[in-house]
Design an enzyme around this catalytic site. Structure first.
Site, mmCIF file in Angstrom:
data_model
loop_
_atom_site.group_PDB
_atom_site.id
_atom_site.type_symbol
_atom_site.label_atom_id
_atom_site.label_comp_id
_atom_site.label_asym_id
_atom_site.label_seq_id
_atom_site.Cartn_x
_atom_site.Cartn_y
_atom_site.Cartn_z
ATOM 1 N N GLU A 12 -25.165 -0.060 -28.646
ATOM 2 C CA GLU A 12 -24.253 -0.421 -27.562
ATOM 3 C C GLU A 12 -23.751 -1.854 -27.712
ATOM 4 O O GLU A 12 -22.626 -2.169 -27.337
ATOM 5 C CB GLU A 12 -24.940 -0.254 -26.204
ATOM 6 C CG GLU A 12 -25.244 1.193 -25.866
ATOM 7 C CD GLU A 12 -25.987 1.327 -24.557
ATOM 8 O OE1 GLU A 12 -25.390 1.853 -23.610
ATOM 9 O OE2 GLU A 12 -27.163 0.904 -24.493
ATOM 10 N N TYR B 66 -3.935 -8.450 -5.833
ATOM 11 C CA TYR B 66 -4.602 -7.446 -6.672
ATOM 12 C C TYR B 66 -4.894 -7.993 -8.067
ATOM 13 O O TYR B 66 -5.936 -7.718 -8.642
ATOM 14 C CB TYR B 66 -3.743 -6.190 -6.856
ATOM 15 C CG TYR B 66 -3.221 -5.534 -5.616
ATOM 16 C CD1 TYR B 66 -3.902 -5.600 -4.404
ATOM 17 C CD2 TYR B 66 -2.046 -4.812 -5.659
ATOM 18 C CE1 TYR B 66 -3.415 -4.966 -3.286
ATOM 19 C CE2 TYR B 66 -1.556 -4.176 -4.541
ATOM 20 C CZ TYR B 66 -2.243 -4.258 -3.347
ATOM 21 O OH TYR B 66 -1.761 -3.637 -2.248
ATOM 22 N N GLU C 190 -26.347 -2.784 -13.294
ATOM 23 C CA GLU C 190 -26.653 -3.367 -11.997
ATOM 24 C C GLU C 190 -26.327 -4.863 -11.986
ATOM 25 O O GLU C 190 -25.829 -5.391 -10.984
ATOM 26 C CB GLU C 190 -28.135 -3.160 -11.644
ATOM 27 C CG GLU C 190 -28.517 -1.717 -11.396
ATOM 28 C CD GLU C 190 -28.902 -0.926 -12.650
ATOM 29 O OE1 GLU C 190 -29.526 0.131 -12.489
ATOM 30 O OE2 GLU C 190 -28.570 -1.358 -13.785
ATOM 31 N N LYS D 122 -20.421 4.155 -16.909
ATOM 32 C CA LYS D 122 -20.436 4.127 -18.369
ATOM 33 C C LYS D 122 -20.116 5.543 -18.832
ATOM 34 O O LYS D 122 -20.841 6.490 -18.533
ATOM 35 C CB LYS D 122 -21.813 3.701 -18.891
ATOM 36 C CG LYS D 122 -21.901 3.656 -20.422
ATOM 37 C CD LYS D 122 -23.316 3.375 -20.903
ATOM 38 C CE LYS D 122 -23.698 1.958 -20.601
ATOM 39 N NZ LYS D 122 -24.965 1.571 -21.288
#
Length: 124
Positions: free
Chosen positions: A25, A57, A76, A102
């Protein structure tokens, strides 16, 4: 007329980033989708029609993008960093709801994604 609640929602923001605990990853990264809901009062802008009286935005997206490009082991932590930055940059924000998914996580299963769903309240 009385406004009771208001939100800005940025839905389906897509990123390629390098979050995760696995070595692969960190090398190849993965694709992520972020949904952001920011609660704050739109009342002033509702009457003024002035960008200075609301949250832009593009400014919200910029913070999410910067934090998505900073690698973390845990999703997290990413959601926590995004919320901290939003509350700091825009004190008028009352709450932040966020989904961070993910896509195709490396868990040995056929699934659409692994999702962290978070709700943060500005306690300042």
């Amino acid at each position: 007329m009385k406004l009771t609640d208001s939100e800005i929602v940025l839905k389906g923001m897509r990123f390629h980033a390098f979050h995760g605990v696995g070595a692969q990853e960190h090398l190849t990264g993965n694709d992520y989708i972020v949904d952001l809901c920011v609660r704050y009062s739109i009342e002033k802008a509702m009457y003024s029609d002035d960008l200075e009286d609301t949250l832009n935005y593009a400014d919200l997206y910029k913070i999410v993008n910067q934090e998505m490009q900073t690698p973390s082991l845990l999703l997290e932590r990413v959601t926590g960093r995004i919320a901290e930055r939003l509350f700091h940059a825009f004190p008028s924000i009352q709450a932040v709801d966020m989904n961070l998914m993910k896509l195709n996580p490396p868990i040995g299963a056929d699934c659409e994604g692994a999702l962290i769903k978070s709700h943060f309240i500005n306690d300042n």
